[in-house]
Design a protein around this motif. Sequence first.
Motif, PDB file in Angstrom:
ATOM      1  N   LEU A  94      20.161  15.218 -28.450  1.00 32.54           N
ATOM      2  CA  LEU A  94      19.523  15.084 -27.142  1.00 32.54           C
ATOM      3  C   LEU A  94      18.498  13.953 -27.100  1.00 32.54           C
ATOM      4  CD1 LEU A  94      19.054  18.828 -26.111  1.00 32.54           C
ATOM      5  CD2 LEU A  94      20.742  17.187 -25.263  1.00 32.54           C
ATOM      6  N   GLU A  95      18.098  13.457 -28.258  1.00 32.12           N
ATOM      7  CA  GLU A  95      17.225  12.290 -28.278  1.00 32.12           C
ATOM      8  C   GLU A  95      17.953  11.037 -27.811  1.00 32.12           C
ATOM      9  OE1 GLU A  95      15.833  11.951 -32.244  1.00 32.12           O
ATOM     10  OE2 GLU A  95      14.450  13.653 -32.116  1.00 32.12           O
ATOM     11  N   VAL A 124      20.604  27.861 -26.923  1.00 33.13           N
ATOM     12  CA  VAL A 124      20.070  28.196 -25.602  1.00 33.13           C
ATOM     13  C   VAL A 124      18.605  27.769 -25.494  1.00 33.13           C
ATOM     14  CG1 VAL A 124      19.430  30.105 -24.087  1.00 33.13           C
ATOM     15  CG2 VAL A 124      21.711  30.030 -25.110  1.00 33.13           C
ATOM     16  N   ALA A 125      17.817  28.002 -26.527  1.00 33.19           N
ATOM     17  CA  ALA A 125      16.395  27.649 -26.492  1.00 33.19           C
ATOM     18  C   ALA A 125      16.201  26.142 -26.349  1.00 33.19           C
ATOM     19  CB  ALA A 125      15.702  28.157 -27.749  1.00 33.19           C
ATOM     20  N   VAL A 126      16.958  25.358 -27.097  1.00 35.05           N
ATOM     21  CA  VAL A 126      16.833  23.902 -27.013  1.00 35.05           C
ATOM     22  C   VAL A 126      17.238  23.404 -25.637  1.00 35.05           C
ATOM     23  CG1 VAL A 126      17.732  21.709 -27.908  1.00 35.05           C
ATOM     24  CG2 VAL A 126      17.130  23.541 -29.488  1.00 35.05           C
ATOM     25  N   CYS A 127      18.337  23.932 -25.091  1.00 34.48           N
ATOM     26  CA  CYS A 127      18.799  23.498 -23.773  1.00 34.48           C
ATOM     27  C   CYS A 127      17.820  23.881 -22.673  1.00 34.48           C
ATOM     28  CB  CYS A 127      20.183  24.084 -23.483  1.00 34.48           C
ATOM     29  SG  CYS A 127      21.516  23.364 -24.472  1.00 34.48           S
ATOM     30  N   ALA A 156      14.954  21.589 -22.531  1.00 31.89           N
ATOM     31  CA  ALA A 156      15.321  20.287 -21.986  1.00 31.89           C
ATOM     32  C   ALA A 156      15.837  20.378 -20.549  1.00 31.89           C
ATOM     33  CB  ALA A 156      16.387  19.641 -22.866  1.00 31.89           C
ATOM     34  N   ALA A 157      15.815  21.585 -19.953  1.00 34.80           N
ATOM     35  CA  ALA A 157      16.283  21.810 -18.586  1.00 34.80           C
ATOM     36  C   ALA A 157      17.745  21.399 -18.417  1.00 34.80           C
ATOM     37  CB  ALA A 157      15.401  21.077 -17.579  1.00 34.80           C
ATOM     38  N   ILE A 158      18.565  21.753 -19.387  1.00 34.87           N
ATOM     39  CA  ILE A 158      19.995  21.477 -19.337  1.00 34.87           C
ATOM     40  C   ILE A 158      20.737  22.803 -19.157  1.00 34.87           C
ATOM     41  CG2 ILE A 158      21.993  20.687 -20.691  1.00 34.87           C
ATOM     42  CD1 ILE A 158      20.042  18.769 -22.118  1.00 34.87           C
ATOM     43  N   PRO A 159      21.639  22.918 -18.193  1.00 29.66           N
ATOM     44  CA  PRO A 159      22.405  24.160 -18.022  1.00 29.66           C
ATOM     45  C   PRO A 159      23.166  24.510 -19.300  1.00 29.66           C
ATOM     46  CG  PRO A 159      22.705  22.705 -16.138  1.00 29.66           C
ATOM     47  CD  PRO A 159      21.976  21.902 -17.177  1.00 29.66           C
ATOM     48  N   VAL A 160      23.156  25.785 -19.651  1.00 29.22           N
ATOM     49  CA  VAL A 160      23.780  26.201 -20.897  1.00 29.22           C
ATOM     50  C   VAL A 160      24.446  27.561 -20.707  1.00 29.22           C
ATOM     51  CG1 VAL A 160      21.619  27.226 -21.735  1.00 29.22           C
ATOM     52  CG2 VAL A 160      23.405  26.603 -23.376  1.00 29.22           C
TER      53      VAL A 160
END
Length: 234
Positions: A56-57, A138-141, A144-148
């Motif tokens: 995601l970086e 799920v926590a990382v997404c 980052a406000a990414i749907p998961v």
Amino acid sequence: MNGCCNDANPPRLWVCCALPQEVRLLQGRLSNPHGVRFRVTGMGPDCARRTLAHWLERERPVAVLNCGFAGGLNPVHGAGTVLFATDDPHWERRLRAAGALPGRFTTSGRVLQTAMEKAALWRATGADAVDMESAAIVAVCRAAAIPVAVVRAVSDPSGQDLPLDFSRFVRSDGSWAAGRLFLAIGLRPHRWARFLRLGRNARRAARQLAAVLDRALAGLPQDEGRGVSDPVRD
């Protein structure tokens, strides 16, 4: 991979699996994997967290589906049952329409080997299935406000023991030491029946999961990605 997305390099939907074997089982069964980038996180919560944060970086997907196998905890779910969990309304609609059942997942730092262990975890958590990566992904997404969405098929139902402790064959980088695993099975012929049963269950789970994904991914809008890549782990 490029660090940002533009019209020439649109964002894609990521399908993240713990192992390359899971990717191959799914990728080979999808009729039209439009707009999908398959990615391999490695096994275990720490490995999945580090790997996904690293990706995601440099790139931002439109959504992440964490797919693969899970151990059954709730006795009502047999081998091949496809469960999902998401707080995204778009993916909830798609996955329900595709035939997946809503469920609760819990994450373990190791593979649960016995039916007794799975029964104890079900009583403690009320979860329908257990895996080793979904909570971290799920926590990382969410951060980052990414749907998961978590979408997994039951490979070993609650009442079945695994033939051995698979956690012993996970390398420190989250990869699968398949050679050592098969050697260990070969040295214990009395466990072959359970190993073969697990293989049949895994193939059934892969077929069911691929069928659900095929339906869920059908007709994705163009802005949800174009093209399909080979599995990536970097």
